[in-house]
Design an enzyme around this catalytic site. Structure first.
Site, PDB file in Angstrom:
ATOM      1  N   GLY A  29     -18.960  65.501  25.860  1.00  0.00           N
ATOM      2  CA  GLY A  29     -18.262  65.285  27.124  1.00  0.00           C
ATOM      3  C   GLY A  29     -18.384  66.479  28.042  1.00  0.00           C
ATOM      4  O   GLY A  29     -19.189  67.384  27.797  1.00  0.00           O
ATOM      5  N   ASN A  30     -17.603  66.478  29.111  1.00  0.00           N
ATOM      6  CA  ASN A  30     -17.618  67.597  30.050  1.00  0.00           C
ATOM      7  C   ASN A  30     -16.205  67.844  30.576  1.00  0.00           C
ATOM      8  O   ASN A  30     -15.281  67.092  30.276  1.00  0.00           O
ATOM      9  CB  ASN A  30     -18.612  67.335  31.192  1.00  0.00           C
ATOM     10  CG  ASN A  30     -18.266  66.087  31.977  1.00  0.00           C
ATOM     11  OD1 ASN A  30     -17.231  66.020  32.625  1.00  0.00           O
ATOM     12  ND2 ASN A  30     -19.128  65.072  31.895  1.00  0.00           N
ATOM     13  N   HIS A  31     -16.062  68.891  31.376  1.00  0.00           N
ATOM     14  CA  HIS A  31     -14.732  69.346  31.808  1.00  0.00           C
ATOM     15  C   HIS A  31     -14.235  68.702  33.090  1.00  0.00           C
ATOM     16  O   HIS A  31     -13.263  69.159  33.665  1.00  0.00           O
ATOM     17  CB  HIS A  31     -14.733  70.867  31.988  1.00  0.00           C
ATOM     18  CG  HIS A  31     -14.783  71.622  30.699  1.00  0.00           C
ATOM     19  ND1 HIS A  31     -13.757  71.574  29.783  1.00  0.00           N
ATOM     20  CD2 HIS A  31     -15.732  72.410  30.149  1.00  0.00           C
ATOM     21  CE1 HIS A  31     -14.066  72.319  28.738  1.00  0.00           C
ATOM     22  NE2 HIS A  31     -15.275  72.836  28.940  1.00  0.00           N
ATOM     23  N   SER A  32     -14.898  67.663  33.566  1.00  0.00           N
ATOM     24  CA  SER A  32     -14.433  67.037  34.806  1.00  0.00           C
ATOM     25  C   SER A  32     -12.970  66.597  34.671  1.00  0.00           C
ATOM     26  O   SER A  32     -12.594  65.953  33.698  1.00  0.00           O
ATOM     27  CB  SER A  32     -15.303  65.814  35.123  1.00  0.00           C
ATOM     28  OG  SER A  32     -14.754  65.112  36.209  1.00  0.00           O
TER      29      SER A  32
END
Ligand code: C5P
Length: 231
Positions: A29-32
């Site tokens: 995933g990512n930090h959005s």
């Protein structure tokens, strides 16, 4: 008072990050945080738009009032939900942080540690949703006057470098507007404030001064409203 300049305009917004499953319990995933996309949805609805928000994983935002929300996990799901609604939209804003790659396969059971140490993760490329929407418009699968907006989070020391990357990305993606954010230095991902530039396909460039994501949303929607044909 807010302008009521998006009355009846159908706005489709993606927000948040995608999660690419590795096995039943893990993902890439990512930090959005989803804050900018949710702010766009909220402000567009306040300005009279009929808003559909396709949301990946987000950290803080509460559901905006008077907005239809569709939840997705992966980039492939996000692509499916955006593509399915694109022909019924006047404006499409891709604010989501889409994973460029996903694991080739999802393991049926939790991946074990293994005696030989970590097993490599084999990746494959996700569809570029934004570029696909622009292609679909070119192929008359969605309305020719549909306004398509992309985002670019760029790292770079000098603002000039960030802008150059943004200009190249605008050309590559073929969208009408590209919101360029400088990432790092307490900006963009996860923070309440944002700053950057708005690049138009016609070469016009507007600075987006440092401010809240709500203010940023208003500025972006000012330019979007000017691109929507008279109804
Ligand atoms: O190429 P880059 O990922 O920086 O482009 C960012 C823009 O493209 C964002 O608007 C993002 O939502 C969109 N994007 C997409 N599909 C991908 C990757 C990015 O639509 N697979």
């Amino acid at each position: 008072a807010l302008p009521y300049d998006l009355a009846g305009v159908r706005v489709l917004i993606s927000a948040g990050g995608t999660r690419e499953a590795l096995d039943p319990v893990r993902y890439l995933g990512n930090h959005s945080s989803g804050k900018q996309g949710y702010a766009l949805a909220r402000v567009a609805a306040q300005r009279g738009a009929a808003v559909t928000l396709v949301s990946g994983a987000v950290s803080e935002p509460g559901a905006p009032a008077a907005v239809d929300i569709v939840h997705v996990d992966s980039a492939v799901e996000l692509s499916r939900e955006m593509t399915a609604r694109a022909a019924d939209s006047d404006v499409i804003i891709m604010a989501a942080a889409v994973a460029d790659f996903r694991p080739v396969g999802v393991a049926d059971a939790k991946i074990k540690k293994g005696a030989e140490g970590p097993a490599p993760i084999e990746l494959t490329t996700n569809p570029d949703i934004l570029a696909g929407l622009v292609r679909a418009r070119g192929a008359d699968e969605i309305g020719a006057s549909t306004v398509i907006v992309g985002f670019a989070a760029e790292t770079g020391d000098a603002d000039a470098g960030v802008l150059d990357h943004g200009r190249a990305k605008l050309r590559r993606k073929g969208c009408d507007l590209l919101v360029v954010n400088a990432v790092g230095e307490g900006r963009a991902f996860g923070t309440a404030d944002n700053a950057g530039w708005l690049l138009h396909a016609d070469g016009t460039e507007t600075g987006l001064p440092y401010g809240s994501k709500t203010l940023m949303a208003s500025r972006i929607l000012d330019e979007v409203a000017a691109l929507v044909p008279d109804r």
